[in-house]
Design an enzyme around this catalytic site. Structure first.
Site: not given
Ligand code: ITT
Length: 197
Positions: A12-13, A17, A73, A153, A155, A176
């Site tokens: 992940t970046n 997370k 994801d 972060f 939503y 959370k």
């Molecule tokens: P990776 O490097 O892990 O892919 P990412 O930010 O691109 O990181 P995702 O592709 O899973 O992650 O994107 C999902 C999006 O959904 C992320 O950018 C957030 O806006 C949202 N999201 C994911 N998990 C969340 C959480 O726990 N609470 C709120 N929003 C979340």
């Protein structure tokens, strides 16, 4: 027998997370993000399911490192929007979509709709010795009418999990993690790892 923590690369970046997962993991497992592993890569997420995008990320890193690793994801699935933004959660307001714009678009699309039902869904893809295992975590809840809170972060400012009276962004990370989709998926991963030591 060694007491050293087992190290896994977390593909992940997204540091948020990683922080949340670090707070869930005990001393037995240690994660290392792409940045910490010295891997600079932005892995495309071209698929139309969380499962396939998670697999894309973990497979890419496994092929690069030949080391056990996992990715995840996550999507926010809103019932009244037919499950959108879902797999497109990060890019809902456009490829370069910023969080505030994604939230504004979502609130705008829902407008006065009284059906606020939504859920976060996380799919972890873990690759161990070249074989993939997936683990899902779901958190049911509702979309609030406005943003609240400064933590978390994505939503988090508009999502209230079922059983709570405030948004994820109004909670500490520990709060959370009582409800979280990510926590549920990680717990399944930990159970698998503990069973297959
Ligand atoms: P990776 O490097 O892990 O892919 P990412 O930010 O691109 O990181 P995702 O592709 O899973 O992650 O994107 C999902 C999006 O959904 C992320 O950018 C957030 O806006 C949202 N999201 C994911 N998990 C969340 C959480 O726990 N609470 C709120 N929003 C979340």
């Amino acid at each position: 027998m060694s007491n050293a923590a087992r190290q896994l690369i977390f593909a992940t970046n997204n540091q948020h997370k990683a922080n949340e997962i670090n707070a869930i993991l005990g001393a037995t497992y240690k994660i290392c993000t792409l940045r910490e592993a010295g891997i600079e890569i932005d892995i495309p997420e071209p698929h139309d399911t969380l499962e396939a995008n998670a697999r894309e990320k973990s497979t890419t890193i496994f092929n690069l490192t030949q080391t056990d690793c996992f990715s995840e994801d996550t999507g926010l699935e809103v019932a009244a929007l037919g499950g959108a933004p879902g797999v497109r959660s990060a890019r809902y307001a456009g490829e370069q979509g910023k969080t505030a714009e994604n939230i504004a678009k979502l609130l705008n699309e829902l407008a006065a709709n009284k059906n606020r039902k939504a859920r976060f869904r996380t799919v972890i893809s873990f690759i161990e010795k070249g074989i993939e295992h997936q683990f899902e975590g779901i958190c049911e809840g509702m979309i609030d009418w406005h943003c609240s809170g400064d933590n978390g972060f994505g939503y988090d400012p508009i999502f209230i999990p079922t059983g709570a009276s405030k948004s994820f962004a109004s909670m500490t990370m520990e709060e959370k993690n009582i409800y979280s989709h990510r926590k549920k998926a990680v717990e399944k991963l930990i159970s698998y790892l503990n069973l297959n030591k």
